[in-house]
Write an enzyme that holds these catalytic residues in place. Sequence first.
Site, PDB file in Angstrom:
ATOM      1  N   GLY A  99     -46.338 -18.989  22.751  1.00  4.75           N
ATOM      2  CA  GLY A  99     -45.147 -20.042  22.974  1.00  4.75           C
ATOM      3  C   GLY A  99     -46.640 -21.393  22.125  1.00  4.75           C
ATOM      4  O   GLY A  99     -46.327 -22.472  22.374  1.00  4.75           O
ATOM      5  N   SER A 100     -47.666 -20.871  21.091  1.00  6.49           N
ATOM      6  CA  SER A 100     -48.809 -22.086  20.736  1.00  6.49           C
ATOM      7  C   SER A 100     -47.868 -22.825  19.430  1.00  6.49           C
ATOM      8  O   SER A 100     -47.948 -23.980  19.506  1.00  6.49           O
ATOM      9  CB  SER A 100     -49.854 -21.533  20.496  1.00  6.49           C
ATOM     10  OG  SER A 100     -49.842 -19.985  19.265  1.00  6.49           O
ATOM     11  N   ASN A 101     -47.275 -22.730  18.799  1.00  2.17           N
ATOM     12  CA  ASN A 101     -45.899 -22.924  17.783  1.00  2.17           C
ATOM     13  C   ASN A 101     -45.154 -23.793  18.459  1.00  2.17           C
ATOM     14  O   ASN A 101     -45.161 -25.543  18.345  1.00  2.17           O
ATOM     15  CB  ASN A 101     -45.427 -21.747  16.720  1.00  2.17           C
ATOM     16  CG  ASN A 101     -45.930 -21.850  15.860  1.00  2.17           C
ATOM     17  OD1 ASN A 101     -46.530 -21.995  14.857  1.00  2.17           O
ATOM     18  ND2 ASN A 101     -46.542 -20.537  15.714  1.00  2.17           N
ATOM     19  N   LEU A 103     -32.217 -10.380  15.218  1.00  2.00           N
ATOM     20  CA  LEU A 103     -31.027 -11.062  15.809  1.00  2.00           C
ATOM     21  C   LEU A 103     -29.707 -10.504  15.075  1.00  2.00           C
ATOM     22  O   LEU A 103     -29.855 -10.638  14.026  1.00  2.00           O
ATOM     23  CB  LEU A 103     -31.076 -12.742  15.830  1.00  2.00           C
ATOM     24  CG  LEU A 103     -32.014 -13.574  16.477  1.00  2.00           C
ATOM     25  CD1 LEU A 103     -32.229 -15.229  16.429  1.00  2.00           C
ATOM     26  CD2 LEU A 103     -31.087 -13.459  18.008  1.00  2.00           C
ATOM     27  N   HIS A 110     -42.252 -17.581   9.992  1.00  6.59           N
ATOM     28  CA  HIS A 110     -42.622 -16.392   9.362  1.00  6.59           C
ATOM     29  C   HIS A 110     -44.283 -16.414   8.474  1.00  6.59           C
ATOM     30  O   HIS A 110     -43.973 -16.781   8.141  1.00  6.59           O
ATOM     31  CB  HIS A 110     -41.469 -15.552   8.351  1.00  6.59           C
ATOM     32  CG  HIS A 110     -42.126 -14.257   8.542  1.00  6.59           C
ATOM     33  ND1 HIS A 110     -42.196 -13.389   9.075  1.00  6.59           N
ATOM     34  CD2 HIS A 110     -42.635 -13.437   7.444  1.00  6.59           C
ATOM     35  CE1 HIS A 110     -42.288 -11.998   8.532  1.00  6.59           C
ATOM     36  NE2 HIS A 110     -42.391 -12.165   7.369  1.00  6.59           N
ATOM     37  N   THR A 148     -30.527 -15.987   7.817  1.00  5.13           N
ATOM     38  CA  THR A 148     -29.707 -15.504   7.235  1.00  5.13           C
ATOM     39  C   THR A 148     -29.603 -14.200   8.734  1.00  5.13           C
ATOM     40  O   THR A 148     -30.516 -13.929   8.608  1.00  5.13           O
ATOM     41  CB  THR A 148     -28.770 -15.719   6.020  1.00  5.13           C
ATOM     42  OG1 THR A 148     -30.230 -14.851   5.531  1.00  5.13           O
ATOM     43  CG2 THR A 148     -29.322 -16.828   5.682  1.00  5.13           C
ATOM     44  N   GLN A 164     -51.997 -19.609  11.801  1.00  6.21           N
ATOM     45  CA  GLN A 164     -51.243 -19.908  12.451  1.00  6.21           C
ATOM     46  C   GLN A 164     -52.456 -21.489  12.600  1.00  6.21           C
ATOM     47  O   GLN A 164     -51.003 -22.242  13.198  1.00  6.21           O
ATOM     48  CB  GLN A 164     -51.949 -19.783  14.350  1.00  6.21           C
ATOM     49  CG  GLN A 164     -51.188 -18.194  14.415  1.00  6.21           C
ATOM     50  CD  GLN A 164     -51.132 -17.835  16.092  1.00  6.21           C
ATOM     51  OE1 GLN A 164     -51.554 -18.378  16.925  1.00  6.21           O
ATOM     52  NE2 GLN A 164     -49.752 -16.852  15.790  1.00  6.21           N
ATOM     53  N   GLN A 177     -52.347 -23.455  10.939  1.00  2.23           N
ATOM     54  CA  GLN A 177     -51.551 -24.348   9.874  1.00  2.23           C
ATOM     55  C   GLN A 177     -50.347 -24.943  10.006  1.00  2.23           C
ATOM     56  O   GLN A 177     -49.845 -25.046   9.686  1.00  2.23           O
ATOM     57  CB  GLN A 177     -51.526 -23.245   8.074  1.00  2.23           C
ATOM     58  CG  GLN A 177     -53.398 -24.131   7.680  1.00  2.23           C
ATOM     59  CD  GLN A 177     -53.506 -24.592   7.451  1.00  2.23           C
ATOM     60  OE1 GLN A 177     -53.457 -26.349   6.969  1.00  2.23           O
ATOM     61  NE2 GLN A 177     -54.909 -25.145   7.636  1.00  2.23           N
TER      62      GLN A 177
END
EC number: 2.1.2.2
Length: 195
Positions: free
Chosen positions: A12-14, A97, A113, A145, A175, A177
């Site tokens: 969960g760092s983002n 998904l 991504h 999509t 990461q 960035q």
Amino acid sequence: MKNIVILISGTGSNMAAIVQAQRQQQWRERHQAEVVAVISNRADAAGLQKAQEAGLATQVVEHKSFPTREAFDAELARAVQAYDPALVVLAGFMRVLTPVFVQPFERRLINIHPSLLPAFPGLHTHQRALDAGCRFTGATVHWVTPELDAGPIIDQVAVPILPGDTAQSLTARVQTQEYLLYPRAILQALQKITA
Ligand code: GAR
């Protein structure tokens, strides 16, 4: 107010970088947007604690509890929809998904991504970039999509590959960035949604 729901599977760092940017840049006041909830498909995701410490609602929908991808996606969609999101943000959400989830949220569902898409969709992106002899890798934020890692690009960042780099060193460099890219891309996505 535009609600944002973030989906995670791990560190969960983002997610934490997005929440920090929201606070520093005063999204609530300036953009009428805020992160309201973090949902994980894994109860042991370290990011859940980070989210709770940030005062956010958290929820777990464990994929293992469902017999099929579609059954999991239907329950996940119900959980997300309960927050009435303008935007759903996949931030290290490591489940593929199906249309059962993607279709109801299409055009308000984005992903980060770790490659310069359309190069290297899927897993092990940094090792594949190294193996291919790339001089640059990076990260891409794109609309989701039904086709994996193939939706329209919102924004990207390029990161140089240096002599001696490993998949691990590249993960760390990319990461740092990603933490700048994703908050910026979320604001771009919100502008598109309300345009
Ligand atoms: C991020 O680097 C993100 O680009 C990648 O997972 C990491 C999650 O880290 N996403 C994917 O590989 C999606 N296929 P985080 O949980 O610390 O944000």
